[in-house]
Design a protein around this motif. Structure first.
Motif, PDB file in Angstrom:
ATOM      1  N   ARG A   1      11.752  -6.996  10.567  1.00 35.66           N
ATOM      2  CA  ARG A   1      10.455  -6.429  10.173  1.00 35.66           C
ATOM      3  C   ARG A   1       9.333  -6.960  11.057  1.00 35.66           C
ATOM      4  NH1 ARG A   1      12.730  -6.127   4.756  1.00 35.66           N
ATOM      5  NH2 ARG A   1      12.684  -8.388   4.623  1.00 35.66           N
ATOM      6  N   PHE A   2       9.396  -8.243  11.405  1.00 36.08           N
ATOM      7  CA  PHE A   2       8.350  -8.838  12.253  1.00 36.08           C
ATOM      8  C   PHE A   2       8.345  -8.200  13.645  1.00 36.08           C
ATOM      9  CE2 PHE A   2       6.871 -12.032  15.322  1.00 36.08           C
ATOM     10  CZ  PHE A   2       5.646 -12.369  14.768  1.00 36.08           C
TER      11      PHE A   2
ATOM     12  N   ARG B   1      14.243  -1.156   8.847  1.00 36.22           N
ATOM     13  CA  ARG B   1      13.366  -2.331   9.037  1.00 36.22           C
ATOM     14  C   ARG B   1      12.789  -2.370  10.447  1.00 36.22           C
ATOM     15  NH1 ARG B   1      17.330  -5.107   5.662  1.00 36.22           N
ATOM     16  NH2 ARG B   1      18.555  -5.410   7.537  1.00 36.22           N
TER      17      ARG B   1
ATOM     18  N   ASP C   1      13.481 -10.357   7.495  1.00 38.29           N
ATOM     19  CA  ASP C   1      12.096 -10.629   7.940  1.00 38.29           C
ATOM     20  C   ASP C   1      11.955 -10.531   9.457  1.00 38.29           C
ATOM     21  OD1 ASP C   1      11.213 -11.034   5.432  1.00 38.29           O
ATOM     22  OD2 ASP C   1      10.999 -13.221   5.591  1.00 38.29           O
ATOM     23  N   ASN C   2      12.961 -11.025  10.184  1.00 41.17           N
ATOM     24  CA  ASN C   2      12.858 -11.039  11.647  1.00 41.17           C
ATOM     25  C   ASN C   2      12.790  -9.610  12.191  1.00 41.17           C
ATOM     26  OD1 ASN C   2      14.480 -11.838  14.581  1.00 41.17           O
ATOM     27  ND2 ASN C   2      12.902 -13.219  13.829  1.00 41.17           N
TER      28      ASN C   2
ATOM     29  N   GLY D   1      16.229 -14.494   8.147  1.00 41.53           N
ATOM     30  CA  GLY D   1      15.150 -14.428   7.158  1.00 41.53           C
ATOM     31  C   GLY D   1      15.293 -13.224   6.245  1.00 41.53           C
TER      32      GLY D   1
ATOM     33  N   SER E   1      11.746 -16.587  12.530  1.00 41.25           N
ATOM     34  CA  SER E   1      11.842 -16.403  11.073  1.00 41.25           C
ATOM     35  C   SER E   1      12.657 -17.444  10.338  1.00 41.25           C
ATOM     36  CB  SER E   1      12.459 -15.030  10.765  1.00 41.25           C
ATOM     37  OG  SER E   1      11.747 -14.009  11.391  1.00 41.25           O
TER      38      SER E   1
END
Ligand SMILES: NC(=O)c1ccc[n+]([C@@H]2O[C@H](COP(=O)([O-])OP(=O)(O)OC[C@H]3O[C@@H](n4cnc5c(N)ncnc54)[C@H](OP(=O)(O)O)[C@@H]3O)[C@@H](O)[C@H]2O)c1
Length: 332
Positions: free
Chosen positions: A66-67, A114, A63-64, A60, A27
């Motif tokens: 969530r990914f 998340r 984001d990481n 991120g 990310s």
């Protein structure tokens, strides 16, 4: 799923594969990511037996985490999920450290959401704010354990003294800090303290953020590659540090392995040297590289090879972090 050698984190922490997986680069930090290959890489790491996966709320802006959520959902009972709080990037791009109890609580809830899990297996403080009393911060982390939101506690980039004081408040399973053939400052105080207390070491950037692979992978024009701002990669430093890889190249040629495998084998052998679990978490977004990195577990360097590698860290030029107060050696 294959089986890899396993190690326990701390005296009552989880048993994990002796090599974990660092997800940060997916990310942030190391240029553009092919997310399809990154997803396949996570699955491949799992198939090959990796059980410890490392992320942070800071990677991120969430984001990481969530990914990783769908991957974690698919294999929840077989994985150990590690995430972190306490370091965040502000709107103006600067980094901020927060350790206050309210922040600990709200960060944990946000990470749980998340990640899509009920409990975080290993929850690290990412960076230390010495203005917040350790009792308050570790106390808030311990409350998360009591509430069933977190299983085990970890700390990142703490000094030996901070580690011993925190462990007296609540058992600490693991310390995460940069540790590699190029970064050995933590061997002065942090590692001896962890070894004495039976706490595991989880070396981050065990490949020196790619330097210790011998593969040049930094696009000098990429604004999203943090290595373009790091002293170790710049100009004369970068060239001098590349030259330090020569002994690794020679060992790799004789042993029919790669430079990255030699670098990781050296980290793995710290378990025997320090008599405490040492579980590096190299990061990659490529299936072939995750396979390559795991083969380091089959390589044992002999005494003469270790002796050749011993002087390298002292010759590295360029600090490992731009602000010394952000890392343990800056506060020792
Ligand atoms: N606690 C902290 O403050 C902190 C700080 C930094 C990192 N971390 C954690 O530690 C993990 C690992 O550290 P890191 O990612 O910074 O550094 P690293 O593992 O030392 O190196 C990662 C870099 O090396 C490349 N690479 C990996 N295997 C390779 C191979 N076999 N051959 C050639 N290149 C290879 C990767 O590129 P590709 O991805 O393109 O393969 C990436 O650019 C992170 O993912 C993160 O979870 C924690």
């Amino acid at each position: 799923m294959s089986t890899l050698r396993k190690l326990q984190l701390g005296t009552d922490g989880p048993v994990v594969s002796a090599q974990g997986f660092g997800a940060m680069g997916i990310s942030v930090a190391y240029g553009d990511t092919d997310l399809t290959e990154a997803r396949a890489t996570l699955e491949h790491a799992f198939e090959l037996g990796v059980t410890l996966f490392d992320t942070a709320d800071a990677y991120g802006f969430g984001d990481n985490e969530r990914f990783l959520a769908p991957f974690f959902a698919a294999h929840r009972d077989e994985l150990v999920i590690a995430t972190k709080f306490g370091l965040r990037r502000l709107e103006d791009g600067t980094l901020d450290i927060r350790n206050d109890p309210d922040y600990v609580r709200t960060s944990a809830d946000a990470s749980l959401q998340r990640l899509g899990v009920d409990e975080i297996d290993l929850y690290y403080m990412h960076r230390r704010d010495p203005e917040v009393p350790l009792e308050d911060m570790v106390g808030a982390m311990a409350e998360l354990v009591a509430a069933g939101k977190v299983k085990h506690l970890g700390l990142s980039e703490v000094t030996g003294d901070e580690l011993a004081a925190a462990h007296a408040i609540h058992p600490i399973a693991a310390v995460q800090s940069e540790w590699s053939l190029f970064s050995r400052d933590i061997e002065n105080q942090v590692v001896p303290t962890a070894a004495r207390l039976g706490i595991a070491m989880v070396p981050y950037s065990p490949l020196g953020r790619g330097l210790l692979t011998g593969v040049n992978q930094v696009d000098p024009n990429a604004a999203n590659d943090v290595r373009n701002t790091m002293a170790r990669f710049q100009g004369a430093n970068g060239e001098a540090n590349q030259a330090l890889l020569e002994p690794l190249r020679k060992i790799a040629a004789v042993r029919n392995t790669t430079v990255a495998q030699v670098a990781l084998a050296w980290v793995h052998q710290r378990t025997a040297v320090w008599q405490t679990s040492v579980v590096p978490i190299p990061g990659t977004r490529s299936r072939t590289r995750v396979e390559e990195n795991l083969k380091a577990l089959d390589l044992t360097l002999d005494d003469s090879e270790l002796a050749v590698l011993e002087p390298i860290a002292a010759e590295v030029t360029g600090a490992r972090w731009h602000d010394p107060s952000f890392i343990s050696s800056g506060r020792e």
